[in-house]
Design an enzyme around this catalytic site. Structure first.
Site, PDB file in Angstrom:
ATOM      1  N   ASP A   1       0.872  -1.161   0.000  1.00 39.93           N
ATOM      2  CA  ASP A   1       0.000   0.000   0.000  1.00 39.93           C
ATOM      3  C   ASP A   1       0.915   1.218   0.000  1.00 39.93           C
ATOM      4  OD1 ASP A   1      -2.230   1.692   0.343  1.00 39.93           O
ATOM      5  OD2 ASP A   1      -2.027   1.598   2.520  1.00 39.93           O
TER       6      ASP A   1
ATOM      7  N   ASP B   1      -0.275   4.992   0.911  1.00 41.41           N
ATOM      8  CA  ASP B   1      -0.581   5.955   1.964  1.00 41.41           C
ATOM      9  C   ASP B   1      -0.419   5.335   3.346  1.00 41.41           C
ATOM     10  OD1 ASP B   1      -1.342   8.052   0.167  1.00 41.41           O
ATOM     11  OD2 ASP B   1      -3.215   6.979  -0.191  1.00 41.41           O
TER      12      ASP B   1
END
Length: 245
Positions: free
Chosen positions: A39, A41
């Site tokens: 991922d 963020d």
């Protein structure tokens, strides 16, 4: 009858043993992994990109609330994405200016971890509910090719006004990260893929045919339900690096 101190010592010992089992299993998964998906963020970078964009366009507080709800599994991701973008109402010119002025801080140890994974024969992908416009520069900084990004795309009309998002991207909807990992495995013939992230959408990538194991990254924010459901939780990228030694 055991004293409270003895009971506490026994409990701590048991927790240490369980943690060591998790560490050993994850080291084995990483050893056998064809690829690791991250991922972006609050994992690769130390902030939520969409919240930063919202601040720039004057919709920060309302969008941050929706981001939190989406990351904790409180609403469908596609609903949260649509609602947040409508609140932001970005323009092409505004996004371009934002990107020219804004650099996202990379998490300590992230660049080194990517190098270690690549030299260990693993491929690295970025699988994010964020936006390609904002993730491409991050990918470039850490040495991940843009063709290994699975993320969303903000769309604009001929006048540069907001025109929605590309709903054909798997990451634009709930369960999308699992779908992205399935596509990565199918298109590359991979057998084992590990997912790393901080949110519920990352945990949900660990399904049959998707990610085989999930590492919860808690170095920016700890979401208890995600950490408890993970195969292993770590607070620093160096801890993942240690598993590769």
């Amino acid at each position: 009858m055991m004293s409270s101190e003895s009971e506490s010592t026994a409990a701590n010992s048991n927790n240490d043993e369980q943690q060591q089992i998790k560490v050993t299993r994850m080291a084995e998964w990483l050893k056998n992994a064809d690829a690791v998906c991250f991922d972006v963020d609050s994992t690769v970078i130390n902030t939520e990109g969409i919240d930063e964009l919202a601040d720039y366009f004057g919709a920060g507080e309302a969008v941050a609330k929706l981001t939190k709800e989406a990351m904790e599994g409180g609403m469908k991701f596609e609903e949260a994405l649509d609602a947040r973008l409508k609140l932001i109402n970005p323009t092409q010119q505004g996004v371009d200016k934002f990107m020219a002025l804004h650099a996202f801080p990379i998490m300590p140890g992230m660049r080194e971890l990517v190098v270690k994974l690549l030299t260990s024969g693993k491929q690295v992908f970025l699988v994010s509910g964020g936006f390609r416009q904002m993730i491409a520069p991050v990918a470039n900084e850490i040495g991940v090719p843009v063709n290994k990004i699975y993320a969303n795309n903000i769309m604009f009309d001929e006048e540069g006004k907001y025109a929605g998002f590309d709903d054909t991207e798997p990451t634009s909807r709930s369960g999308g990260k699992a779908e992205a990992v399935k596509r990565i495995k199918a298109s590359n013939g991979f057998q084992t893929v590990v997912m790393v992230g901080d949110g519920m959408t990352d945990l949900e990538a660990r399904v049959e045919g998707g990610a085989d194991a999930f590492i919860c990254f808690t170095g920016v924010v700890r979401r208890d339900a995600v950490a408890e459901g993970a195969d292993l939780a770590v607070g620093e990228m160096a801890q993942i690096m240690d598993l590769l030694l």
